[in-house]
Design a protein around this motif. Structure first.
Motif, PDB file in Angstrom:
ATOM      1  N   PHE A 236       0.825  -1.215   0.000  1.00 56.22           N
ATOM      2  CA  PHE A 236       0.000   0.000   0.000  1.00 56.22           C
ATOM      3  C   PHE A 236       0.853   1.258   0.000  1.00 56.22           C
ATOM      4  N   ARG A 238       3.818   1.487  -1.516  1.00 57.67           N
ATOM      5  CA  ARG A 238       4.318   1.604  -2.883  1.00 57.67           C
ATOM      6  C   ARG A 238       3.231   2.180  -3.781  1.00 57.67           C
ATOM      7  N   TYR A 239       2.004   1.712  -3.554  1.00 56.30           N
ATOM      8  CA  TYR A 239       0.901   2.216  -4.364  1.00 56.30           C
ATOM      9  C   TYR A 239       0.661   3.706  -4.093  1.00 56.30           C
ATOM     10  N   GLU A 241       2.840   5.810  -3.256  1.00 58.04           N
ATOM     11  CA  GLU A 241       3.900   6.523  -3.977  1.00 58.04           C
ATOM     12  C   GLU A 241       3.537   6.669  -5.446  1.00 58.04           C
ATOM     13  N   MET A 242       3.016   5.594  -6.020  1.00 56.99           N
ATOM     14  CA  MET A 242       2.651   5.630  -7.438  1.00 56.99           C
ATOM     15  C   MET A 242       1.541   6.637  -7.691  1.00 56.99           C
ATOM     16  N   CYS A 243       0.710   6.855  -6.671  1.00 52.88           N
ATOM     17  CA  CYS A 243      -0.372   7.827  -6.822  1.00 52.88           C
ATOM     18  C   CYS A 243       0.140   9.247  -6.610  1.00 52.88           C
ATOM     19  N   GLY A 244       1.419   9.360  -6.329  1.00 53.61           N
ATOM     20  CA  GLY A 244       2.001  10.693  -6.185  1.00 53.61           C
ATOM     21  C   GLY A 244       1.668  11.363  -4.875  1.00 53.61           C
ATOM     22  N   LEU A 245       1.347  10.586  -3.853  1.00 49.02           N
ATOM     23  CA  LEU A 245       1.103  11.200  -2.549  1.00 49.02           C
ATOM     24  C   LEU A 245       2.451  11.636  -1.965  1.00 49.02           C
ATOM     25  N   PRO A 246       2.475  12.774  -1.267  1.00 46.61           N
ATOM     26  CA  PRO A 246       3.732  13.271  -0.708  1.00 46.61           C
ATOM     27  C   PRO A 246       4.317  12.269   0.293  1.00 46.61           C
TER      28      PRO A 246
ATOM     29  N   ARG B 101       6.907  13.555  -8.489  1.00 45.26           N
ATOM     30  CA  ARG B 101       5.817  13.146  -7.615  1.00 45.26           C
ATOM     31  C   ARG B 101       4.510  13.795  -8.028  1.00 45.26           C
ATOM     32  N   ARG B 104       3.016  11.968 -10.962  1.00 46.56           N
ATOM     33  CA  ARG B 104       2.446  10.653 -10.661  1.00 46.56           C
ATOM     34  C   ARG B 104       1.036  10.785 -10.136  1.00 46.56           C
ATOM     35  N   GLU B 118      -3.143  -3.640  -2.103  1.00 48.41           N
ATOM     36  CA  GLU B 118      -2.410  -2.406  -2.366  1.00 48.41           C
ATOM     37  C   GLU B 118      -3.120  -1.178  -1.811  1.00 48.41           C
TER      38      GLU B 118
END
Lengths: 335, 339
Positions: A236, A238-239, A241-246, B101, B104, B118
């Motif tokens: 979760f 990693r996900y 991060e992929m969503c661009g959360l700070p 970031r 993304r 996830e």
């Protein structure tokens, strides 16, 4: 609603659990050699006197009978008398248990305040200076005995620098203690507005709390660090991060997911320290429950020991119940 | 897509038309006491606006690594050692971490597989969609809630109002997959990477979810890289298909050409695995002889050990990716000719 059912189900088992704990403790204590009658009457007692005392104490009956009598009295909240203090165990513990609770609670709060932030920062930056410090700290605090550390603190802060009151009990003799409401000197002095007592009690608490807090921050630190590290690597995170959360938000998610482990270790430490703080209590002449129980064991004074075990058991059960309620609150999967 | 009308040079890359350009991208992992392991080698791929590119390969072939390289999230100690990735003309390698970031989830979004593992187990669906909205778009609390609800409706989640407050463990696999799609769509990205998005689902649910992804993507003209292990799926959902093997692109072609005239032996092997013709299947899969799988070969063609058509040249010389017909690239010394 579900929570209430859960609590109810837990409470049903409290009674049998307590009886079981008492039984085991009772039998173990009976295994320890030592005759209370001899201890009480001293070396010049006559055989006649000893026999009379044994009958009075019920020591001539069978163990089953003795335990039955004890349980019957416990049911009426009569924990017997301590022959050392000549006081009822309930009133002795009413004085000493809060002293230990206050010490342990504050120590664990300090340990949390040190261990959690260090663990979180250390897990987030594996090559940072905080991580190096955390690793060394965890190792050092895990290796030092708490009573020795307490003595070092006394030596530096009292003997050399003289910035703290003498390590003798919870309050100076010259200070008028606040009326007993909760048993915690800090809270009671605030309630009664007794500021000198508050300052003095805080001064006395400083060193033992520092001792226990600094030492017990180590397990909390290690638990936070390892769990947080695992959570930061979890799917979760990693996900997220992929969503661009700070990064801060990702870390907060990871921390929330690490909380159950941290709470578990705190609850274990809490239950352990009620008795485990005894060495530190002795170093600071704290007059706490642990000290009381150890004196009881050494002098074949059965009632204080059983009373202490009973109180600790009840407290542990309450703590575990609270922990479960916290799990309920944090983790929807347990609901 | 619409390119045949607007772009006379259909099938030929046109700079303005390009959304994502990967040129010679290599990703490697340093290893103690061994040569570096290359997860991606010299990968060049372009994706046009509105295009859906299928990327097919077996596990470990580098599909996911490519998506992570595009996102700028190659797991350490791995790193992009060569090549450039341009998104809308911008070199992503030149952006700092904060700029990456911000892209993304907003410009480049990801649809992942196994979404129940996830999603954050401690947050409700509404909160997780809201997180992405809050950190990428300037919206008020109410707008976030409305938008999240709207997204759930778009991905056809039954009873969206109630699902907003559901936790991931309360969702079925298909439902969680829809939530992840909603999160991917939240900021109306221009590029979506779908990484094996439906692999964990039942076949019927899989078809529904794929159909949903396709309709949502084509409605919005979003480009997509559709990563999958199932070459059959690409026939229905992709405009162009690329095959990746051992970190290298081995064949790229438009859908019609790809299925009509596959030229790389590995592509043919993948297609033959689905074939009804028993003889065909046995030939390409290597017949009865049980193959000892040795992994990709470091020298020569990586596929040589599994190739039924292997010849001496393949043992020693690494084949280049050549454009055999316009838009049809093959990396093979002896491409399969149509009979």
């Amino acid at each position: 609603m579900q929570i209430l059912t859960y609590i109810g189900r837990r409470l049903i088992f409290v009674g049998p659990q307590l009886v079981g704990i008492l039984l085991v403790t009772f039998l173990l204590l009976k295994l320890i050699p030592g005759d209370p009658a001899v201890m009480m009457l001293g070396p010049f007692a006559t055989d006649d006197g000893l026999a009379r005392l044994r009958t009075e104490l019920g020591l001539d009956r069978s163990i089953v009978e003795q335990f039955g009598i004890y349980l019957w009295r416990v049911l009426h909240w009569d924990l017997g008398t301590s022959w050392q203090t000549t006081m009822p165990v309930t009133s002795d513990l009413a004085q000493r248990f809060p002293a230990t609770l206050e010490l342990v609670t504050l120590s664990l709060l300090l340990a949390l305040a040190i261990g959690m932030p260090l663990g979180v920062v250390g897990a987030r930056n594996r090559n940072g200076i905080v991580r190096k410090f955390a690793d060394i700290y965890g190792l050092a605090a895990g290796a030092l005995p708490d009573f020795w550390f307490g003595l070092v603190l006394i030596f530096i802060l009292y003997t050399i620098l003289g910035v703290v009151p003498a390590p003798l009990g919870r309050l100076d003799f010259t200070i008028i203690p606040p009326p007993d409401v909760t048993g915690s000197l800090l809270i009671d002095s605030v309630i009664s507005g007794n500021w000198p007592a508050l300052r003095n009690a805080a001064g006395h608490l400083l060193l033992p709390v520092l001792t226990l807090g600094l030492i017990n921050a180590a397990p909390i630190l290690k638990m936070t660090l390892s769990t947080m590290e695992r959570m930061l690597e979890a799917d979760f995170s990693r996900y997220a991060e992929m969503c661009g959360l700070p990064p801060k938000v990702v870390a907060r998610k990871a921390l929330r997911n690490s909380l159950p482990s941290v709470i578990t270790i705190v609850s274990v430490l809490y239950g352990f320290l009620i008795g485990g703080a005894v060495l530190v209590e002795i170093v600071f002449s704290w007059g706490g429950a642990g000290q009381y129980a150890v004196q009881g064991v050494l002098n074949a004074d059965l009632n204080p020991v059983l009373g202490f075990v009973l109180y600790s058991a009840i407290l542990s059960l309450v703590i575990y119940l609270i922990v479960d309620l916290i799990y309920f609150a944090i983790d929807p999967r347990t609901r | 897509m619409a390119e045949t009308m607007e772009n006379p040079k259909a099938g030929l890359p046109d700079a303005a038309d390009m959304l994502l350009e990967c040129k010679g991208v290599s990703v490697s992992f340093p290893r103690y006491g061994a040569p570096v392991s290359e997860a991606l080698r010299d990968v060049s791929l372009d994706i046009r606006r509105g295009e859906v590119l299928g990327l097919v390969g077996e596990s470990g072939s580098g599909k996911t690594m490519l998506s992570r390289a595009i996102m700028g999230l190659v797991p350490p100690p791995g790193e992009v050692t060569a090549g450039t990735i341009r998104f809308e003309g911008k070199d992503l390698g030149k952006l700092d971490e904060e700029q990456l970031r911000r892209m993304r989830g907003r410009d480049i979004a990801m649809i992942i597989s196994n979404p129940r593992g996830e999603l954050d187990p401690l947050q409700t669906v509404g909160q997780q969609i809201g997180n992405v909205l809050r950190h990428h778009l300037n919206l008020t609390r109410r707008q976030i809630r409305e938008r999240a609800l709207d997204l759930l409706k778009q991905v056809s989640i039954p009873d969206p109002q109630r699902r907003m407050d559901a936790y991931p463990h309360e969702l079925s696999g298909g439902m969680a997959q829809r939530v992840v799609i909603a999160i991917a769509l939240a900021c109306s990205p221009r590029f979506i990477i779908s990484d094996d998005a439906t692999s964990g689902l039942d076949v019927t649910v899989q078809a529904q979810v794929l159909e949903l992804i396709r309709s949502l993507v084509s409605e919005r003209g979003t480009s997509m890289m559709f990563i999958t292990r199932d070459i059959g799926i690409t026939a229905h959902y992709c405009d162009r298909i690329a095959i990746i093997y051992a970190g290298e692109i081995v064949e790229v072609a438009g859908r019609e050409v790809f299925f009509d005239d596959p030229q790389h032996p590995y592509t043919v092997l993948l297609l033959a695995a689905f074939a009804q013709n028993e003889r065909l299947r046995r030939y390409w899969l290597g017949g009865d002889k049980v193959q000892e799988y040795t992994g990709p070969s470091p020298v020569g063609c990586p596929f040589q050990n599994r190739c039924v058509r292997v010849e001496e040249r393949c043992r020693g010389e690494h084949p280049a990716l050549l454009e055999r017909q316009p838009g049809h690239f093959v990396r093979c010394h002896f491409p399969v000719e149509r009979p």
